[in-house]
Enzyme design. Structure first.
Site, short mmCIF file in Angstrom:
data_model
loop_
_atom_site.label_atom_id
_atom_site.label_comp_id
_atom_site.label_asym_id
_atom_site.label_seq_id
_atom_site.Cartn_x
_atom_site.Cartn_y
_atom_site.Cartn_z
N LYS B 96 -3.79 -1.43 -10.24
CA LYS B 96 -2.96 -2.45 -10.89
C LYS B 96 -1.89 -2.85 -9.87
CE LYS B 96 0.57 -3.04 -14.36
NZ LYS B 96 1.38 -2.40 -15.39
N ALA B 183 3.38 -5.47 -20.77
CA ALA B 183 4.85 -5.53 -20.79
C ALA B 183 5.37 -6.37 -21.95
CB ALA B 183 5.41 -6.07 -19.49
#
Lengths: 367, 258
Positions: B96, B183
């Site tokens: 990531k 997020a």
């Protein structure tokens, strides 16, 4: 250049008068805000805000969890040398004091490194007094080369360097700088730094910015609390941190809150900074700079350190000795007396019991 | 069967879980189990192979895919170096990309992330870039070889929900690789919302890590993600502002001349 210009803006501003004019309602209104300006931050250092510590703590706690989670990074200092040409009245390494002087050989540095790394720590802070003859940059880069075998992150707390020298340190593998202005009040600065290159206020003030320019990953600043009016010192520390973060957004800016400790020189400080004041400073800084790291060293007692954890602390030292070679022998003069002698294992346990996770590694060396 | 495919791997769970911000690693195995996740992300900067009880990898079940992230990288070059270290440390070839060049808001740097995606995809990594939801950037990441794109719902750690909804919807419409909302997801209903919108998956960390009971919260997220996905597949009925019976603008058509 730099932060000095901002500092000058407050030359004729009566901070005490402003603080005394702040009402509790002003503070409550400020606590509702998402982003604080400089004077709102200053208001949090007022006597009125001092009556609202619990309210401030609740918000500071919430902000800290959001930004950093329930984690505390652990590190330890390693003193390489206590040779010093400065005359700072609050420090045991003061040139005028007749203490045994010593610097570690590179093999001794490795022995210390082994002893520290056996405790599991991966972040180290190396310290020296100021002596370009005894501990020149070449000595420090060689020390870093040896230490890289044992640690994932190496920070320095040494005399201020020129930009090019900071670049050399970064190239050698240093990723963090700690440097305290000690005291932002210029007059007091002159009074407590009697002789030596440290008398150069501006060279020191601009050192953190030079490290940012040299691409250090993290820069940690602070004022030695107890030398001058703490409200002013905390205010300027916060502004300095904000200035650096604004200018160098990719650098992790953090703040330490060192209070004067007993030391070989006997000077006890000029201003008393009570625990309540320390907590107020910590909370005000957290609310003003939600993203900044905050370090509490073993200058503070175990009782206080344990209770400060949820208020916004992100980094703590453990298994500390402030004497040169103190991790492999018990001889030598401490830079100051420490207030919390617990080992790394003990600190890890305490942090876990508080519902926080002790972090031993938060960066990695490149090669 | 409804499955998610990333980089040629088929996954049953659409919930990815992060390991930061927890009060201890000891709780991770239960969190992972109850979340039902098959992909677990961890900051490589915190992976401590020598750390015995402090090594996060010891707490992640062996059948999970490791998704090391490049947290701490300030530019593409650093992200690429961290990815290389991750591979050398035995964390597999999923990565990531997280490039943060602003410590204040911790917003991802799309420009540097595109550069890192290009290099790492060529090196054979399964690349999942974390990004600010911008269509042009997402397209660039896709064509650079990203296996999925991970737009933020709100600034990291804020728990504020899908604040970038309009922009993420555009990515869902236009980007062919899976969109994983990362997020900002603060509660299970936010995760369900992202899934109802048509996101292929969500990544949750702070909301689970900082809850009073992370294990229970992990399960709640698992259920919410399943519910949201099921609702998306079932195709929600149209929403209307007015009750069906009333036709305030055209009702006159049914009225006789008078």
């Amino acid at each position: 250049m730099g932060f000095e210009k901002q500092l000058h803006q407050y030359d004729s501003f009566d901070i005490l008068q402003y603080l005394n004019g702040v009402k509790e309602n002003d503070v409550l209104r400020i606590l509702e805000k998402r982003k604080l300006d400089a004077l709102e931050f200053l208001a949090l250092l007022s006597p009125a805000a001092g009556n609202l510590l619990e309210t401030m703590a609740q918000k500071a706690h919430e902000i800290s969890i959001k930004h950093f989670g329930k984690t505390i990074l652990l590190y330890t200092p390693m003193y390489l040398s206590n040779f010093c040409v400065n005359q700072c009245i609050y420090c045991s390494f003061n040139f005028d004091l007749n203490i045994p002087r010593r610097k570690l050989t590179f093999d001794e540095i490795e022995e210390e490194a082994k002893a520290i790394s056996d405790t599991g720590l991966k972040h180290i802070l190396i310290l020296t007094g100021e002596s370009r003859r005894e501990t020149p940059v070449s000595y420090l880069t060689e020390a870093v080369k040896r230490l890289k075998k044992y640690f994932q992150s190496i920070s320095i707390e040494i005399y201020p360097l020129e930009l090019e020298e900071y670049r050399m340190m970064a190239a050698a593998g240093v990723d963090g700088l700690t440097i305290y202005q000690e005291v932002y009040d210029k007059q007091v600065y002159r009074q407590v730094h009697i002789g030596g290159p440290k008398t150069n206020y501006l060279f020191r003030l601009n050192a953190p910015e030079r490290a940012c320019k040299a691409k250090f990953r993290s820069v940690n600043i602070g004022a030695l609390l107890g030398l001058a009016q703490w409200q002013r010192e905390a205010f300027f520390t916060g502004l300095h941190a904000q200035y650096l973060q604004n200018q160098y957004p990719d650098v992790e800016i953090s703040i330490s809150l060192p209070r004067i400790r007993p030391h070989a020189g006997g000077f006890k400080g000029r201003v008393k900074v009570e625990d309540r004041a320390l907590v107020q400073i910590l909370l005000a800084l957290r609310l003003f700079l939600p993203y900044a790291g905050i370090t509490i060293s073993t200058r503070e007692s175990r009782f206080l350190r344990d209770h400060l954890i949820p208020l916004g602390v992100t980094k703590m030292s453990a298994g500390v000795s402030t004497a040169v070679g103190g991790h492999t022998s018990d001889k030598g003069t401490d830079q100051f007396e420490i207030g919390d002698t617990r080992s790394v294992a003990e600190m890890k346990e305490v942090i876990l019991k508080k519902g926080y996770q002790p972090i031993l590694k938060d960066w990695m060396k490149w090669d | 069967m409804d499955q998610l495919s990333i980089g040629g791997i088929t996954l049953n769970s659409r919930l990815l879980v992060g390991t930061g911000k927890f009060s201890s690693y000891g709780i991770m195995p239960d969190v992972i189990k109850k979340s039902g996740t098959q992909v677990v992300t961890m900051a490589l900067r915190r992976v401590d192979l020598e750390g015995r009880e402090d090594n996060i990898l010891e707490y992640i079940p062996k059948d999970c895919i490791l998704l090391p992230n490049t947290s701490g990288a300030r530019n593409a070059e650093e992200a690429i170096r961290i990815a290389g270290l991750a591979r050398a440390m035995g964390c597999g070839n999923w990565i990531k990309i997280e490039v943060i060049s602003d410590q204040k808001y911790l917003l991802p740097d799309n420009y540097e992330t595109i550069k890192a995606t290009e290099v790492l995809a060529k090196e054979g990594f399964i690349v999942l870039p974390y990004m600010s939801p911008d269509l042009m950037a997402a397209k660039a990441m896709e064509s650079a070889g990203a296996a999925a794109v991970m737009p933020l719902g709100a600034p990291i750690g804020t728990n504020r929900g899908i604040r970038t909804r309009e922009l993420i919807e555009i990515l869902i419409d236009e980007i062919k690789v899976p969109i994983i909302v990362d997020a900002g997801i603060g509660k299970p209903s936010h995760a369900a919302e992202a899934m109802e919108m048509g996101a292929e998956a969500v990544l949750v960390n702070t909301a689970i890590a900082t809850s009073e009971d992370p294990v229970k919260m992990a399960e709640a997220f698992s259920l919410a993600v399943q519910a949201g996905r099921m609702a998306y597949l079932a195709k929600m009925g149209p929403q209307g502002r007015f009750a069906k019976a009333s036709s305030p603008l055209t009702g006159f058509l049914n009225e006789g001349d008078c």
